[in-house]
Design a protein around this motif. Structure first.
Motif, PDB file in Angstrom:
ATOM      1  N   UNK A  72     -10.795  -7.797  -3.182  1.00  0.00           N
ATOM      2  CA  UNK A  72     -12.272  -7.944  -3.131  1.00  0.00           C
ATOM      3  C   UNK A  72     -12.729  -7.276  -4.664  1.00  0.00           C
ATOM      4  N   UNK A 105      -1.164   4.453  -0.935  1.00  0.00           N
ATOM      5  CA  UNK A 105      -2.412   4.564  -0.186  1.00  0.00           C
ATOM      6  C   UNK A 105      -1.927   4.733   1.281  1.00  0.00           C
ATOM      7  N   UNK A 141       0.477   3.421 -11.218  1.00  0.00           N
ATOM      8  CA  UNK A 141       0.761   1.938 -10.782  1.00  0.00           C
ATOM      9  C   UNK A 141      -0.699   1.331 -10.706  1.00  0.00           C
ATOM     10  N   UNK A 142      -0.766   0.136 -11.246  1.00  0.00           N
ATOM     11  CA  UNK A 142      -1.964  -0.607 -11.475  1.00  0.00           C
ATOM     12  C   UNK A 142      -2.211  -1.592 -10.198  1.00  0.00           C
ATOM     13  N   UNK A 143      -3.530  -1.441  -9.614  1.00  0.00           N
ATOM     14  CA  UNK A 143      -3.506  -2.403  -8.454  1.00  0.00           C
ATOM     15  C   UNK A 143      -4.870  -3.227  -8.703  1.00  0.00           C
ATOM     16  N   UNK A 195      -1.638   8.688  -5.100  1.00  0.00           N
ATOM     17  CA  UNK A 195      -1.809   7.522  -5.736  1.00  0.00           C
ATOM     18  C   UNK A 195      -2.362   7.603  -7.270  1.00  0.00           C
ATOM     19  N   UNK A 196      -3.065   8.711  -7.739  1.00  0.00           N
ATOM     20  CA  UNK A 196      -3.357   8.981  -8.812  1.00  0.00           C
ATOM     21  C   UNK A 196      -2.360   9.325  -9.852  1.00  0.00           C
ATOM     22  N   UNK A 208      -7.298  -5.955  -6.248  1.00  0.00           N
ATOM     23  CA  UNK A 208      -7.659  -5.970  -4.816  1.00  0.00           C
ATOM     24  C   UNK A 208      -8.202  -7.343  -4.657  1.00  0.00           C
ATOM     25  N   UNK A 236     -13.103  -5.047  -6.381  1.00  0.00           N
ATOM     26  CA  UNK A 236     -13.180  -3.559  -6.242  1.00  0.00           C
ATOM     27  C   UNK A 236     -13.675  -3.056  -7.626  1.00  0.00           C
ATOM     28  N   UNK A 237     -14.491  -3.771  -8.532  1.00  0.00           N
ATOM     29  CA  UNK A 237     -15.037  -3.351  -9.701  1.00  0.00           C
ATOM     30  C   UNK A 237     -16.213  -2.263  -9.527  1.00  0.00           C
ATOM     31  N   UNK A 252      -6.617  -2.947 -14.344  1.00  0.00           N
ATOM     32  CA  UNK A 252      -5.462  -2.456 -14.012  1.00  0.00           C
ATOM     33  C   UNK A 252      -4.310  -2.207 -15.155  1.00  0.00           C
ATOM     34  N   UNK A 267      -9.801   3.975 -16.424  1.00  0.00           N
ATOM     35  CA  UNK A 267      -8.577   4.674 -16.395  1.00  0.00           C
ATOM     36  C   UNK A 267      -8.360   5.586 -17.627  1.00  0.00           C
ATOM     37  N   UNK A 273       0.836  -1.075  -0.040  1.00  0.00           N
ATOM     38  CA  UNK A 273       0.044   0.025   0.005  1.00  0.00           C
ATOM     39  C   UNK A 273       1.053   1.232   0.015  1.00  0.00           C
TER      40      UNK A 273
END
Lengths: 262, 349
Positions: B83, B52, B77-79, B72-73, B81, B85-86, B147, B99, B47
């Motif tokens: 869960x 983050x 860097x692609x992330x 972060x933006x 998750x 996170x869609x 991502x 993106x 993170x």
């Protein structure tokens, strides 16, 4: 078990009678303006009254402004509290509940005292200023409903991860709010908006004491001087509220991405 | 200095130091796994790379540029998750193109790139669907495509397979690795599943208590763990406290049998580790040394039989393949077990 079910039905029947009997009575009375037969005369009189049109359209405009201001205040606040300031949640919740505890008459007297023509910010000195004051008052009254509706909506989604996912894709705060958070709590926002609309349309105390031509004081005026028209107005006001509730259901049903959650 | 260079990274939450002096250099296109138990600091480190979390100290550089102060933006860097996170309000295609839209890519170019990415993850037909209409594995593939669509400099995956069932997990990890190889993207993968880390990574960072205990290739990590923690955490292991018979000559004793380690050791005792598959009931090579043992437990696991044998004060596990012609020895039998002293690993604390 069987007795429990019987009592449940009895309780339900009592509740239905308690809620619907006065309503049925009001509807029935509103139709009896013409002697000896049912008619829509009372509704015709009310709807053709220019004061009805003026006050109703005034209240609709005020309700829409209140909804916009309420959404702009509540959504970012609830979002930020959930995302970054969870420790402040009890305090924010307490503040949002205050309008339920403090009577509107106290709020409006506070406004008049704070913003009268001899104060540092004489908002009551002009119609625009007083309209602004009334709208902020409505926003305050609707705050508990709007905040709870939005907060419940935010609770249903993982805002932290969605925010981080959007950030990692290059999105700034405005994009995150507009394209990720708002659309996902739209149903909640609309619930809050419809509740706000219903509150503003029927509100009397703030509008009367700030002397604005709103629908609430008009209802009271007609109620004090006429027999059948107030019943017709009450039915109209009820219908507006119910239509609002129906719209909430409709929006939820047709919002495709929320189907998974139901 | 590598493509991604992390030096002296630290993170504290109040009085608790979660990451302590973390250093790592990652080459371009490398697949690195952070492996460790819950609370070891692997996700916090990830993170911090994503932006983050703000490091308490240290630097993170990509191609020589310090990114610690970037939001972060701004990091590219692609992330992915755990869960998924869609965005539930967007279709699969809109999720993948999110993106690109933020970056101001034209509609036509966006559509082309979205189709390409969905093709790569094998979901070309699913563009019009919403996330709730997909299975967990499909959602995670969409998250991966999303991502990767923005062509990030580094891809971070935070336990992306933990929410999926075992079969999907295996197939998807192979897919992730194949996509990573194809695109040549520098990747950091966080997991607590050693099988995942061992099967996917170019190198593994085994973390414990906020410290990188060992950074090495999977083969090295498994066969030559440098600390007791790594040896214990990765795979099954026999830990033996052996008596040092001749320190300079590197001879130790287990159950009274002298064993030459081939390297000098210090002290009266030494901590040794031995994989169960390195011990057998019959000699595997001419270098194997027999140890007198008593069979204390026999566990039939189908294709493998796990046997526990007491050697002096030590208790050793050994795995042997199930063959119908060689039934396992009964419990209590006096037997000889065989091991190659070179397979014994000397552990640092």
């Amino acid at each position: 078990m069987r007795m429990q079910r019987v009592w449940a039905w009895v309780a339900l029947a009592f509740g239905l009678v308690y809620f619907f009997l006065p309503l049925i009575g009001t509807v029935e009375f509103s139709l009896r303006m013409r002697r000896g037969e049912y008619s829509l005369d009372a509704y015709r009189v009310v709807l053709s009254d220019p004061r009805f049109q003026q006050t109703f359209s005034y209240s609709v405009v005020m309700a829409l402004c209140t909804i916009v201001v309420g959404v702009l205040i509540v959504v970012p606040t609830a979002y930020w509290v959930r995302l970054r300031l969870p420790r402040l949640r009890p305090i924010v919740e307490f503040v949002t509940l205050l309008p339920l505890v403090i009577p509107p008459i106290v709020i409006v007297f506070g406004y008049i005292r704070m913003y009268n023509t001899s104060s540092f910010l004489p908002l009551t000195g002009s119609a625009t200023g007083t309209n602004f004051l009334l709208m902020m008052g409505y926003t305050t009254l609707a705050l508990p409903y709007m905040y709870r509706a939005v907060d419940t909506g935010l609770r249903a989604i993982d805002i932290r991860t969605l925010t981080e996912a959007a950030q990692s894709l290059g999105a700034g705060w405005f994009t995150i709010m507009a394209r990720v958070i708002m659309p996902n709590v739209l149903v909640a926002i609309l619930s809050g908006a419809f509740l706000t609309f219903a509150i503003v349309i029927g509100e009397f105390v703030l509008a009367a004491l700030l002397n604005r031509p709103a629908f609430g004081p008009y209802l009271q005026l007609v109620g004090a001087n006429r027999a059948y028209e107030p019943a017709a107005l009450a039915v109209i006001a009820f219908s507006i509220t119910w239509i609002c509730m129906g719209l909430i259901q409709l929006v939820t049903r047709f919002s495709r991405h929320t189907q998974a959650r139901r | 200095m590598g493509y991604l260079h992390i030096s002296n990274l630290q993170k504290s939450f109040g009085p608790t130091q979660v990451v302590k002096d973390f250093n790592l250099s990652v080459e371009k296109g490398e697949f690195i796994s952070f492996l460790g138990p819950s609370g070891c600091g692997k996700t916090t480190t990830l993170r911090m790379v994503a932006g983050f979390e703000t490091p308490s100290a240290g630097t993170i550089q990509i191609e020589g540029r310090d990114i610690v102060r970037l939001r972060p933006n701004q990091r590219n860097i692609g992330m992915v998750f755990q869960s998924y996170a869609l965005f539930p309000n967007l279709t699969v295609a809109d999720n993948v193109g999110f993106g690109l839209r933020v970056a101001g890519v034209s509609r036509a170019e966006r559509a082309e790139r979205v189709a390409e990415m969905l093709g790569i993850v094998g979901l070309g037909e699913y563009g019009a669907r919403y996330p709730f209409q997909l299975s967990g594995g499909q959602q995670q593939r969409v998250a991966l495509a999303r991502a990767l669509a923005v062509r990030p400099q580094v891809l971070l995956l935070d336990e992306p397979l933990s929410a999926l069932d075992a079969k999907i997990r295996v197939s998807l990890r192979e897919e992730i690795r194949a996509i990573q190889r194809k695109l040549g993207i520098t990747t950091i993968y966080v997991t607590h599943d050693q099988e995942e880390a061992l099967s996917m990574s170019d190198r593994i960072v085994v973390m414990n208590n906020g410290v990188a205990e060992q950074v090495a290739a999977p083969y090295e990590i498994y066969n030559r763990p440098t600390t007791r923690f790594v040896a214990n955490f990765v795979g099954t292991l026999n830990l033996i406290e052996a008596q040092v018979a001749d320190g300079p000559a590197g001879v130790v004793e287990i159950g009274g049998t002298p064993l030459p380690l081939g390297r000098p050791v210090q002290g009266a005792t030494v901590a040794l580790a031995l994989r169960p598959e390195s011990v057998s009931l019959v000699p595997a090579s001419g270098r194997d040394v027999p140890l007198p043992a008593e069979i204390s437990e026999v566990h039939f696991l189908g294709s493998v039989i796990r046997i526990r044998a007491r050697v002096g004060t030590a208790s050793l596990s050994l795995d042997t393949f199930n063959t119908p012609d060689a039934p396992p020895p009964p419990v209590g039998e006096q037997a000889r077990i065989w091991l190659n002293p070179r397979d014994l690993m000397v552990l640092e604390e």
